[in-house]
Scaffold this motif. Structure first.
Motif, PDB file in Angstrom:
ATOM      1  N   GLY A 178       0.862  -1.250   0.113  1.00 32.84           N
ATOM      2  CA  GLY A 178       0.037  -0.063   0.080  1.00 32.84           C
ATOM      3  C   GLY A 178       0.826   1.147   0.084  1.00 32.84           C
ATOM      4  O   GLY A 178       2.013   1.027  -0.017  1.00 32.84           O
ATOM      5  N   ARG A 179       0.127   2.401  -0.224  1.00 33.14           N
ATOM      6  CA  ARG A 179       1.087   3.536   0.087  1.00 33.14           C
ATOM      7  C   ARG A 179       1.068   4.116   1.617  1.00 33.14           C
ATOM      8  O   ARG A 179       1.833   4.721   1.900  1.00 33.14           O
ATOM      9  CB  ARG A 179       0.507   4.741  -1.011  1.00 33.14           C
ATOM     10  N   TRP A 180      -0.087   3.807   2.149  1.00 30.49           N
ATOM     11  CA  TRP A 180      -0.040   4.121   3.645  1.00 30.49           C
ATOM     12  C   TRP A 180       0.073   5.636   3.723  1.00 30.49           C
ATOM     13  O   TRP A 180       1.096   6.061   4.856  1.00 30.49           O
ATOM     14  CB  TRP A 180       0.990   3.240   4.395  1.00 30.49           C
ATOM     15  N   GLN A 209       9.359   6.342  -3.033  1.00 27.29           N
ATOM     16  CA  GLN A 209      10.086   7.593  -3.397  1.00 27.29           C
ATOM     17  C   GLN A 209       9.329   8.758  -3.273  1.00 27.29           C
ATOM     18  O   GLN A 209      10.125  10.064  -3.237  1.00 27.29           O
ATOM     19  CB  GLN A 209      10.833   7.435  -4.771  1.00 27.29           C
ATOM     20  N   ARG A 210       8.050   8.679  -3.283  1.00 34.67           N
ATOM     21  CA  ARG A 210       7.373   9.931  -3.411  1.00 34.67           C
ATOM     22  C   ARG A 210       7.120  10.436  -1.849  1.00 34.67           C
ATOM     23  O   ARG A 210       6.920   9.597  -0.920  1.00 34.67           O
ATOM     24  CB  ARG A 210       5.894   9.427  -3.898  1.00 34.67           C
ATOM     25  N   HIS A 252       5.982  14.832   0.183  1.00 38.52           N
ATOM     26  CA  HIS A 252       5.715  16.307  -0.032  1.00 38.52           C
ATOM     27  C   HIS A 252       4.779  16.412  -1.413  1.00 38.52           C
ATOM     28  O   HIS A 252       5.171  17.518  -2.021  1.00 38.52           O
ATOM     29  CB  HIS A 252       7.072  16.923  -0.030  1.00 38.52           C
ATOM     30  N   SER A 253       3.696  15.420  -1.554  1.00 34.64           N
ATOM     31  CA  SER A 253       2.855  16.041  -2.319  1.00 34.64           C
ATOM     32  C   SER A 253       1.336  15.826  -1.925  1.00 34.64           C
ATOM     33  O   SER A 253       1.330  14.975  -0.789  1.00 34.64           O
ATOM     34  CB  SER A 253       2.828  15.281  -3.972  1.00 34.64           C
ATOM     35  N   LEU A 254       0.343  16.293  -2.402  1.00 36.75           N
ATOM     36  CA  LEU A 254      -1.022  16.385  -1.358  1.00 36.75           C
ATOM     37  C   LEU A 254      -1.426  14.726  -1.756  1.00 36.75           C
ATOM     38  O   LEU A 254      -2.000  14.184  -0.589  1.00 36.75           O
ATOM     39  CB  LEU A 254      -1.958  17.080  -2.417  1.00 36.75           C
ATOM     40  N   LYS A 255      -1.075  13.962  -2.550  1.00 37.97           N
ATOM     41  CA  LYS A 255      -1.490  12.645  -2.767  1.00 37.97           C
ATOM     42  C   LYS A 255      -0.591  11.723  -2.047  1.00 37.97           C
ATOM     43  O   LYS A 255      -1.007  10.680  -1.381  1.00 37.97           O
ATOM     44  CB  LYS A 255      -1.659  11.988  -4.172  1.00 37.97           C
ATOM     45  N   ASP A 256       0.605  12.206  -1.771  1.00 35.86           N
ATOM     46  CA  ASP A 256       1.700  11.340  -1.112  1.00 35.86           C
ATOM     47  C   ASP A 256       2.552  12.338  -0.239  1.00 35.86           C
ATOM     48  O   ASP A 256       3.738  12.557  -0.314  1.00 35.86           O
ATOM     49  CB  ASP A 256       2.625  10.637  -2.042  1.00 35.86           C
ATOM     50  N   PRO A 257       1.943  12.780   1.025  1.00 39.04           N
ATOM     51  CA  PRO A 257       2.601  13.692   1.612  1.00 39.04           C
ATOM     52  C   PRO A 257       4.033  13.133   2.513  1.00 39.04           C
ATOM     53  O   PRO A 257       4.636  13.912   2.710  1.00 39.04           O
ATOM     54  CB  PRO A 257       1.424  14.257   2.742  1.00 39.04           C
ATOM     55  N   PHE A 258       3.786  11.940   2.824  1.00 35.13           N
ATOM     56  CA  PHE A 258       4.670  11.563   3.932  1.00 35.13           C
ATOM     57  C   PHE A 258       5.978  10.582   3.120  1.00 35.13           C
ATOM     58  O   PHE A 258       5.526   9.834   2.311  1.00 35.13           O
ATOM     59  CB  PHE A 258       4.056  10.885   4.972  1.00 35.13           C
ATOM     60  N   THR A 259       7.108  10.554   3.765  1.00 34.73           N
ATOM     61  CA  THR A 259       8.170  10.128   3.242  1.00 34.73           C
ATOM     62  C   THR A 259       7.926   8.519   3.651  1.00 34.73           C
ATOM     63  O   THR A 259       7.313   7.948   4.773  1.00 34.73           O
ATOM     64  CB  THR A 259       9.563  10.545   3.804  1.00 34.73           C
ATOM     65  N   ALA A 260       9.127   7.706   3.031  1.00 40.76           N
ATOM     66  CA  ALA A 260       8.946   6.194   3.350  1.00 40.76           C
ATOM     67  C   ALA A 260       9.050   6.093   4.672  1.00 40.76           C
ATOM     68  O   ALA A 260       8.710   5.100   5.400  1.00 40.76           O
ATOM     69  CB  ALA A 260       9.803   5.346   2.309  1.00 40.76           C
ATOM     70  N   ILE A 287       9.094   0.133  -1.610  1.00 36.53           N
ATOM     71  CA  ILE A 287       9.167  -0.223  -3.146  1.00 36.53           C
ATOM     72  C   ILE A 287       9.114   1.025  -3.779  1.00 36.53           C
ATOM     73  O   ILE A 287       7.853   1.515  -3.782  1.00 36.53           O
ATOM     74  CB  ILE A 287       8.134  -1.375  -3.233  1.00 36.53           C
ATOM     75  N   SER A 288      10.007   1.417  -4.723  1.00 35.07           N
ATOM     76  CA  SER A 288       9.783   2.615  -5.373  1.00 35.07           C
ATOM     77  C   SER A 288       8.929   2.275  -6.532  1.00 35.07           C
ATOM     78  O   SER A 288       9.196   1.339  -7.163  1.00 35.07           O
ATOM     79  CB  SER A 288      11.004   3.400  -5.589  1.00 35.07           C
ATOM     80  N   ASP A 289       8.494   3.393  -7.193  1.00 37.38           N
ATOM     81  CA  ASP A 289       7.633   3.044  -8.507  1.00 37.38           C
ATOM     82  C   ASP A 289       8.821   2.746  -9.466  1.00 37.38           C
ATOM     83  O   ASP A 289       9.640   3.667  -9.905  1.00 37.38           O
ATOM     84  CB  ASP A 289       6.825   4.162  -9.038  1.00 37.38           C
TER      85      ASP A 289
END
Ligand code: ATP
Ligand code: MG
Length: 168
Positions: A7-9, A38-39, A41-49, A72-74
């Motif tokens: 998941g992206r969690w 790797q994502r 700091h974006s609205l969909k993916d705000p938090f670091t791994a 797991i990076s894209d």
């Protein structure tokens, strides 16, 4: 059985906690893949791994399960994505996912793929929780207490609001 759930969690919420609690009763070990690692700091993916790993390990502290969190990076190359996951994770023989693409890719490689049941999906949804954070609505009751602590520690809500500000 060693199972994989990816998941992206973003963030780790009560639905995630409930499904992992359920799966932990069915398997010996669980691999928790941190997708789009790797994502941040974006609205969909705000938090670091790393921040997501903190949310998960603090939330699962009192569950009796051996698990591994693996970022797991894209790769944007669906046909070889399962091989990439296999290269990064301990071996597994069962996959849990609600995502149809992930289901398709693992099924084609011969894995047994199970669909996790959804808990209170109307509220336990990463997208809805991120919207609430942005709109000053209560979100704290939708995530484990330790996730509230992590998000406060990193000023996660402030981050989301600042990311939403217009450029000038
Ligand atoms: P987003 O809205 O950002 O996609 P999400 O809530 O769907 O967030 P994901 O990180 O995409 O969360 O999902 C990770 C895994 O958790 C998926 O396999 C998904 O099926 C499962 N899951 C998500 N929400 C729930 C829920 N409410 N109950 C049980 N499982 C869930
Ligand atoms: Mg999702």
């Amino acid at each position: 059985t060693r199972a994989l759930i990816i998941g992206r969690w973003q963030p780790f919420h009560n639905g995630h906690y409930e499904i992992i609690k359920k799966i932990s009763q069915e398997v010996d070990e669980l691999i928790i893949g941190i997708g789009s690692s790797q994502r941040s700091h974006s609205l969909k993916d705000p938090f670091t791994a790393g921040e997501r790993m903190m949310m998960i390990s603090k939330s699962l502290e009192n569950l009796n399960i051996r698990y591994y969190t693996i970022p797991i990076s894209d790769i944007d190359f669906n046909a070889i994505w399962v091989s990439c996951v296999e290269a990064l994770t301990p071996p597994f023989n069962q996959v849990y996912t609600g995502n149809s693409l992930v289901r398709e890719l693992f099924t084609e490689k011969g894995y047994v793929v199970k669909k996790p049941e959804l808990y209170n999906r109307a509220e336990y949804s990463g997208t809805k929780i991120r919207e609430k954070m942005l709109n000053n609505e209560n979100w704290e009751h939708l995530v484990p207490k330790s996730v509230v602590d992590v998000i406060n520690e990193i000023d996660g809500v402030g981050r989301i609001k600042r990311l939403n500000e217009k450029d000038y």
